[in-house]
Design a protein around this motif. Structure first.
Motif, PDB file in Angstrom:
ATOM      1  N   PHE A  66       0.875  -1.171   0.000  1.00  0.00           N
ATOM      2  CA  PHE A  66       0.000   0.000   0.000  1.00  0.00           C
ATOM      3  C   PHE A  66       0.914   1.222   0.000  1.00  0.00           C
ATOM      4  N   VAL A  67       0.934   1.960  -1.106  1.00  0.00           N
ATOM      5  CA  VAL A  67       1.923   3.023  -1.285  1.00  0.00           C
ATOM      6  C   VAL A  67       1.242   4.378  -1.447  1.00  0.00           C
ATOM      7  N   ASP A  68       1.577   5.300  -0.547  1.00  0.00           N
ATOM      8  CA  ASP A  68       1.116   6.676  -0.677  1.00  0.00           C
ATOM      9  C   ASP A  68       1.809   7.300  -1.889  1.00  0.00           C
ATOM     10  N   ILE A  69       1.067   8.013  -2.707  1.00  0.00           N
ATOM     11  CA  ILE A  69       1.661   8.570  -3.917  1.00  0.00           C
ATOM     12  C   ILE A  69       2.522   9.791  -3.600  1.00  0.00           C
ATOM     13  N   ARG A  70       2.053  10.685  -2.748  1.00  0.00           N
ATOM     14  CA  ARG A  70       2.844  11.861  -2.363  1.00  0.00           C
ATOM     15  C   ARG A  70       3.692  11.481  -1.158  1.00  0.00           C
ATOM     16  N   LEU A  71       4.890  10.977  -1.415  1.00  0.00           N
ATOM     17  CA  LEU A  71       5.738  10.444  -0.343  1.00  0.00           C
ATOM     18  C   LEU A  71       6.636  11.493   0.298  1.00  0.00           C
ATOM     19  N   GLY A  72       6.715  12.665  -0.281  1.00  0.00           N
ATOM     20  CA  GLY A  72       7.586  13.698   0.268  1.00  0.00           C
ATOM     21  C   GLY A  72       7.166  15.064  -0.220  1.00  0.00           C
ATOM     22  N   ALA A  73       8.130  15.974  -0.250  1.00  0.00           N
ATOM     23  CA  ALA A  73       7.854  17.334  -0.688  1.00  0.00           C
ATOM     24  C   ALA A  73       7.701  17.390  -2.205  1.00  0.00           C
ATOM     25  N   GLU A  74       7.169  18.493  -2.676  1.00  0.00           N
ATOM     26  CA  GLU A  74       7.035  18.718  -4.111  1.00  0.00           C
ATOM     27  C   GLU A  74       8.403  18.575  -4.770  1.00  0.00           C
ATOM     28  N   GLN A  93       1.699  -6.900  -5.537  1.00  0.00           N
ATOM     29  CA  GLN A  93       0.375  -6.326  -5.785  1.00  0.00           C
ATOM     30  C   GLN A  93       0.327  -4.946  -5.130  1.00  0.00           C
ATOM     31  N   VAL A  94       0.246  -3.906  -5.937  1.00  0.00           N
ATOM     32  CA  VAL A  94       0.328  -2.529  -5.451  1.00  0.00           C
ATOM     33  C   VAL A  94      -1.064  -1.926  -5.310  1.00  0.00           C
ATOM     34  N   VAL A  95      -1.295  -1.293  -4.158  1.00  0.00           N
ATOM     35  CA  VAL A  95      -2.496  -0.494  -3.936  1.00  0.00           C
ATOM     36  C   VAL A  95      -2.022   0.934  -3.682  1.00  0.00           C
ATOM     37  N   TYR A  96      -2.377   1.849  -4.556  1.00  0.00           N
ATOM     38  CA  TYR A  96      -1.990   3.248  -4.366  1.00  0.00           C
ATOM     39  C   TYR A  96      -2.967   3.937  -3.418  1.00  0.00           C
ATOM     40  N   VAL A  97      -2.422   4.872  -2.636  1.00  0.00           N
ATOM     41  CA  VAL A  97      -3.221   5.627  -1.681  1.00  0.00           C
ATOM     42  C   VAL A  97      -2.888   7.107  -1.871  1.00  0.00           C
ATOM     43  N   SER A  98      -3.910   7.955  -1.979  1.00  0.00           N
ATOM     44  CA  SER A  98      -3.625   9.380  -2.177  1.00  0.00           C
ATOM     45  C   SER A  98      -4.832  10.240  -1.834  1.00  0.00           C
ATOM     46  N   ALA A  99      -4.541  11.449  -1.410  1.00  0.00           N
ATOM     47  CA  ALA A  99      -5.587  12.446  -1.172  1.00  0.00           C
ATOM     48  C   ALA A  99      -5.797  13.321  -2.405  1.00  0.00           C
ATOM     49  N   TYR A 100      -5.008  13.083  -3.450  1.00  0.00           N
ATOM     50  CA  TYR A 100      -5.012  13.958  -4.622  1.00  0.00           C
ATOM     51  C   TYR A 100      -5.610  13.239  -5.832  1.00  0.00           C
TER      52      TYR A 100
END
Length: 248
Positions: A66-74, A93-100
């Motif tokens: 489960f990988v957050d897409i925004r992992l750091g700064a811009e 097996q990748v599950v993407y996680v993001s608020a964007y």
């Protein structure tokens, strides 16, 4: 594997926010999908930026990430960038996680099972785990039907030692037999179980048959050495370690 034994899987949750990572891990571990489908998970949390994820994967490639897409700064590498780099040649097996919402199309740069919008809910996690488990069971259970020399061959993936690509043909190496078929190595990788790992642009090796893994080659039980390229070396080594630790 006996029918009474649960499917055992490793999960990595990667997020630059420790609270979000811990909450997602809690939702994963409490999912009723695991009980319904008789699955035992070992969940590790990686809280930090891209470097933290790279260190975590160096210790072992998980079955599910489960990988957050925004992992750091811009401007920092995104979770998508890291998946491309770290999981190339593996069956994670990748599950993407993001608020964007802006990443909804970018995720298709890589193969993935699902996408969860933050803040994650139990319902979202249950749905994502269901999709992941369907994909994993299909990969583990399905035999291959290969057409070679005018005949259809039904092949158990467990019997395959490694696969070798040569232009538009793929040679499927088994103990004492080689089948040459038309196809692409990437298509085979998507169809085969997670034990098949890309170790070279032109080779897939079945970790169940690997006896040792060096800097330039993987020794398999038949005595042959399958090439390992620099690009895939790190992921192949990590996948083998995780494979052995999982008892597969």
């Amino acid at each position: 594997m006996p029918a009474c034994e649960p499917m055992r899987l490793t999960v990595l949750v990667a997020d630059d926010d420790a609270r979000d990572a811990d909450e997602l891990a809690r939702l994963i571990e409490s999912s009723p999908v695991l009980r319904e489908q008789d699955v035992a998970l070992s969940v590790d949390v990686c809280a930090g930026g891209p470097d933290a994820l790279e260190r975590a994967v160096a210790c072992g490639v998980p079955d599910i990430a489960f990988v957050d897409i925004r992992l750091g700064a811009e401007g920092d590498p995104t979770g998508i960038d890291e998946v491309e780099q770290l999981f190339a040649g593996t069956a994670v097996q990748v599950v993407y996680v993001s608020a964007y919402d802006s990443y909804h199309t970018q995720v298709y740069r890589t193969d993935h099972a699902s996408f969860i919008k933050k803040p994650a809910t139990q319902r979202d996690v249950d749905a994502a785990l269901g999709q992941v488990l369907v994909r994993l069971r299909e990969r583990r259970a399905a035999p291959l039907v290969l057409r070679a020399q005018g005949e259809e061959h039904v092949v158990d993936p467990a019997a395959i030692v490694y696969l070798e690509s040569d232009r538009r043909r793929v040679r499927v190496h088994m103990a004492g037999e080689v089948l040459e078929v038309y196809g692409k190595l990437g298509d085979f990788q998507r169809a085969l179980p997670a034990s098949f790992v890309r170790c070279h642009q032109s080779y897939l090796v079945n970790l169940d048959h690997v006896s040792s893994l060096g800097q330039t080659g993987a020794r398999v039980m038949t005595g042959e050495e399958v090439p390992v390229s620099r690009r895939y070396r790190g992921a192949a080594h990590a996948a083998l370690i995780a494979h052995v630790r999982a008892g597969r």
